[in-house]
Design an enzyme around this catalytic site. Structure first.
Site, PDB file in Angstrom:
ATOM      1  N   ASP A  54       0.914  -1.283   0.069  1.00 22.12           N
ATOM      2  CA  ASP A  54      -0.049  -0.008   0.113  1.00 22.12           C
ATOM      3  C   ASP A  54       0.830   1.386   0.063  1.00 22.12           C
ATOM      4  O   ASP A  54       2.017   1.130   0.373  1.00 22.12           O
ATOM      5  CB  ASP A  54      -0.827   0.000   1.186  1.00 22.12           C
ATOM      6  CG  ASP A  54      -2.278   0.660   0.989  1.00 22.12           C
ATOM      7  OD1 ASP A  54      -2.080   1.469   0.016  1.00 22.12           O
ATOM      8  OD2 ASP A  54      -3.159   0.613   1.729  1.00 22.12           O
ATOM      9  N   TYR A  55       0.295   2.319  -0.216  1.00 16.31           N
ATOM     10  CA  TYR A  55       1.154   3.460  -0.401  1.00 16.31           C
ATOM     11  C   TYR A  55       1.776   3.850   0.937  1.00 16.31           C
ATOM     12  O   TYR A  55       1.303   3.976   2.135  1.00 16.31           O
ATOM     13  CB  TYR A  55       0.372   4.850  -0.758  1.00 16.31           C
ATOM     14  CG  TYR A  55      -0.099   4.906  -2.134  1.00 16.31           C
ATOM     15  CD1 TYR A  55      -0.262   3.666  -3.197  1.00 16.31           C
ATOM     16  CD2 TYR A  55      -0.473   6.266  -2.769  1.00 16.31           C
ATOM     17  CE1 TYR A  55      -0.470   3.966  -4.375  1.00 16.31           C
ATOM     18  CE2 TYR A  55      -0.653   6.405  -4.128  1.00 16.31           C
ATOM     19  CZ  TYR A  55      -0.706   5.188  -4.891  1.00 16.31           C
ATOM     20  OH  TYR A  55      -1.023   5.429  -6.369  1.00 16.31           O
TER      21      TYR A  55
END
Length: 776
Positions: free
Chosen positions: A311-312
């Site tokens: 994920d970011y």
């Protein structure tokens, strides 16, 4: 003839001089064969770059005008790149984006560089956000996922996400960060709106339809399909305090029986190509460095062979948030060893992956296995064979008439009629002269998070004026403003000025006095409950109450004494008990997307018949959390002093403008064998009203006695049917051992002999029962 022979000889010499076509360029071979051949030709720098993504750092390949800069690219990505993030943005991260033709043209220029100017011509993937439509300029915007889940309609999911895939692919995207299949058990969590609800079975069935629509069913996906990403593997929907990245203190049994079920189903049945790990810690380890989670369970146990993406900034979080290590490199090493293949959105932990390989901390074999998976994905997406897109086609199909029709249809099925006392709705427009739309959301086109600017966006007031402005006297008052700004992307959000709201309430009362009927529009907006992605961008709430004077507005409007109903927009379920007690009819609308205004007005006057069912229970207050329906027998004993422990509205609840009768519930056999047994349960459903309508027939099962504690009921089947007035349909469900199995005390998946209660009905709290005995 001499000239012909001379030409033939020249061609033969030319062909003999040409090197044999490398296997990776032969589209008749399998993606795996081609990827292995290409991998054998790559050097270390090229391999490492395949694990990298650029988002904020797209600035290293774009000029100040946002256009591709080949000179910069030759320095930054001369060895290629795995992926670009959200290429459609036109002014940096989270900007609204290019129009379709511009986006397609930019993509083609960038892809041309990778294919023609890098040594091996390895194309780049582009990932896009497309939770309920692509998050970019002009893309068709559909209802938020919690609204789509309210349709309980797998075919609708297929229609919607087929359209979304076409739009994403047309403008240069091939990889979407969707669907979100987290099970939500705490609606204080700001990302509740992104989910498909609280039940693993419902989520699984809807998500399988969505993934198949996105990806198609071919080894090579084709130009109308994109690779999906299951979000967010681990346990993301029941964290401490409902806060977005807080620890998820859930035992492995509950994790497997509830939270993991949609992921396992979507991996094994829908063949999702990518999985994204969650931000949270699971069993004491951040999911991104949890090898037991990502490798032992996901890969080895379930057989997942696609990409696991971060994920970011989540690998950075291993250091900065979870405090596992002070070093980004070390965090990257831990994530890589746990099973992460590709880091998004920019290089943090994987930035120095080459040095980790040279130092012997990552073996060549480990790197090769990771890069091979990335290359296989690129081959499956057809990027080596047909890498470019048609800018004209992009402009034509994005936001088209056909896509708008699908968005409207979705909005009509996403609404849930919560209450309709004495058939208050629909209104008879022939008996009304003056109608007042009052409330903070009456003149807002609410799209929800992960949205941009669609070509069309219609508020309820706009739709009313457009359709009935010449036949009805339309009045409007805002009544109250919820927040100082309605911007999902804004970091700091405050409640609007309370004193100003008092003035607006007084104005609304005066408007209400002159109306024949009043429609209230209350709830939340995109800024109240949302993804909290940083300490300076919070999104979770400790309350589910109507905020900032809305309850006072409701009280004052009701005191006017005019016929009044209410439409509620929100991301999560809200504590609307006061509203429900005050008005005869309430419609839950979530955020209905670009066509929501039209759908609301058509429901108001009965041009469409609402058919939605709740995919999540409605707690009476935040103090009633958790409120999910599939609780264990020892839960929900009750509260002291007469406080009600039941939900305000149960999972599966939803009314219609018609009524449905259930009868003749029966089993094909009262007994079933534990192995290879199959029993069919049938029920007759009749439309007993005078309008055509849709009903979602729901089947729940309870294991009456088991060796470990089991839920009081679990959804195990549903079917949406459309019936004309007076029409009866027999609905059947097949019960198999798989629907009755669970993890025993030794964590083995078993079915135990015994009695089961089969429940069929219109919601989780309104069912008929029949007994089934399971024998060896």
């Amino acid at each position: 003839m001499k000239i012909f022979l001379s030409l033939l000889a020249a061609c033969s010499i030319q062909l003999a001089a040409s090197p044999q076509q490398p296997a990776y360029k032969n589209k008749d071979l399998s993606p795996e064969t081609r990827a292995k051949d290409l991998l054998s030709r790559m050097n270390l720098d090229e391999k490492v770059m395949q694990t990298q993504c650029l988002w904020i750092q797209k600035s290293t390949i774009l000029n100040s005008n946002g256009d591709f800069d080949e000179a910069r690219a030759e320095k930054a990505i001369k060895n290629g790149l795995g992926e670009l993030a959200r290429l459609n943005e036109n002014a940096g991260p989270n900007s609204y984006g290019y129009h379709p033709k511009q986006a397609a043209e930019l993509y083609n220029r960038i892809q041309h560089f990778f294919i023609e100017k890098t040594r091996l011509g390895i194309p780049v993937m582009v990932h896009e956000e497309s939770l309920h439509g692509q998050q970019t300029q002009d893309a068709t915007n559909f209802p938020i996922p919690i609204g789509l889940a309210s349709s309980w309609n797998e075919n609708l999911m297929t229609e919607i996400y087929t359209a979304v895939a076409q739009e994403v692919r047309a403008r240069g995207g091939q990889h979407v960060l969707a669907p979100v299949i987290d099970v939500t058990r705490d609606p204080r969590w700001g990302r509740t709106e992104e989910t498909l609800g609280e039940d693993p079975f419902l989520i699984s069935r809807l998500a399988v339809a969505e993934i198949k629509a996105y990806q198609g069913d071919g080894v090579y996906l084709g130009k109308d399909h994109v690779a999906t990403t299951l979000k967010h593997f681990g346990i993301h929907g029941q964290s401490e305090g409902g806060e977005n990245v807080a620890p998820s203190n859930i035992d492995e049994r509950t994790a497997r029986e509830i939270f993991f079920k949609p992921f396992k189903t979507c991996v094994q049945e829908a063949k999702a190509m990518n999985v994204m790990a969650c931000y949270n810690e699971v069993w004491g380890l951040p999911a991104h460095i949890n090898k037991h989670l990502l490798t032992d369970i996901l890969r080895k146990e379930w057989g997942f062979n696609g990409l696991i993406v971060s994920d970011y900034f989540a690998i950075r979080d291993v250091s900065t948030l979870h405090k596992i290590t002070p070093s980004y490199d070390s965090a990257g090493l831990l994530a890589f060893r746990a099973g992460i293949d590709l880091e998004t959105p920019d290089p943090d932990g994987f930035k120095n992956l080459k040095q980790l390989v040279l130092a012997g901390k990552i073996s060549k074999k480990e790197l090769d296995e990771t890069v091979l998976r990335i290359l296989i994905a690129k081959f499956r997406l057809g990027l080596f064979d047909d890498p470019y897109v048609d800018p004209g086609k992009a402009e034509e199909i994005v936001g088209s008439k056909e896509k708008r029709a699908a968005a409207y249809k979705a909005a009509t099925e996403a609404m849930v009629l919560l209450k309709n006392e004495n058939n208050f709705l629909p209104l008879d427009k022939n008996k009304i002269k003056t109608i007042a739309f009052i409330g903070p959301n009456a003149d807002k086109c609410l799209l929800g998070g992960y949205s941009s600017k669609p070509r069309v966006c219609i508020s309820p007031l706009q739709a009313l004026q457009e359709k009935y402005g010449t036949t009805l006297h339309v009045l409007y008052a805002e009544g109250a403003t919820i927040t100082d700004k309605n911007n999902w992307f804004a970091d700091t959000i405050n409640l609007a000025n309370a004193e100003e709201n008092k003035r607006k309430i007084a104005e609304a009362v005066e408007v209400a006095k002159t109306a024949d009927v009043i429609v209230l529009f209350v709830g939340g907006n995109e800024s109240t409950s949302r993804e909290g992605w940083a300490t300076n961008h919070l999104g979770d709430l400790p309350t589910l109450e109507l905020l900032n004077g809305q309850n006072e507005l409701i009280k004052e409007i009701i005191a006017v004494g005019k016929p009044t109903c209410a439409f509620v927009n929100s991301g999560p379920p809200l504590s609307i008990g006061n509203l429900v007690n005050a008005v005869p009819a309430v419609m839950q609308c979530w955020y209905l997307g670009q066509e929501g205004g039209y759908a609301i007005v058509d429901a108001l006057f009965g041009d469409i018949n609402p058919s939605g069912k709740l995919p999540i229970s409605f707690p009476r207050t935040a103090g009633n959390i958790p409120a999910y329906y599939n609780y264990k027998p020892s839960a929900r004993r009750g509260y002291n002093l007469g406080f009600d422990a039941t939900p305000l509205f149960a999972f599966g609840h939803g009314l219609s403008y018609t009524t449905f009768d259930y009868s003749n519930l029966k089993l094909s056999s009262p007994t079933m064998q534990t192995r290879l047994g199959r029993v069919t349960v049938t029920v007759d459903v009749k439309n007993a009203g005078d309008r055509k309508g849709a009903e979602v027939v729901q089947m729940y099962i309870r294991d009456d006695y088991a060796s470990v504690t089991r839920p009081v009921k679990e959804l195990k089947g549903f079917k949406k049917i459309w019936l004309d007035p007076g029409q009866t349909q027999t609905v059947s469900f097949t019960i198999t051992p798989a629907l009755l199995s669970f993890y025993d005390k030794d964590m083995k998946w078993v079915i135990e002999p015994g009695d089961f209660t089969i429940m069929i009905g219109t919601s989780s709290d309104k069912t008929q029962e029949i007994k089934l005995s399971v024998v060896k």
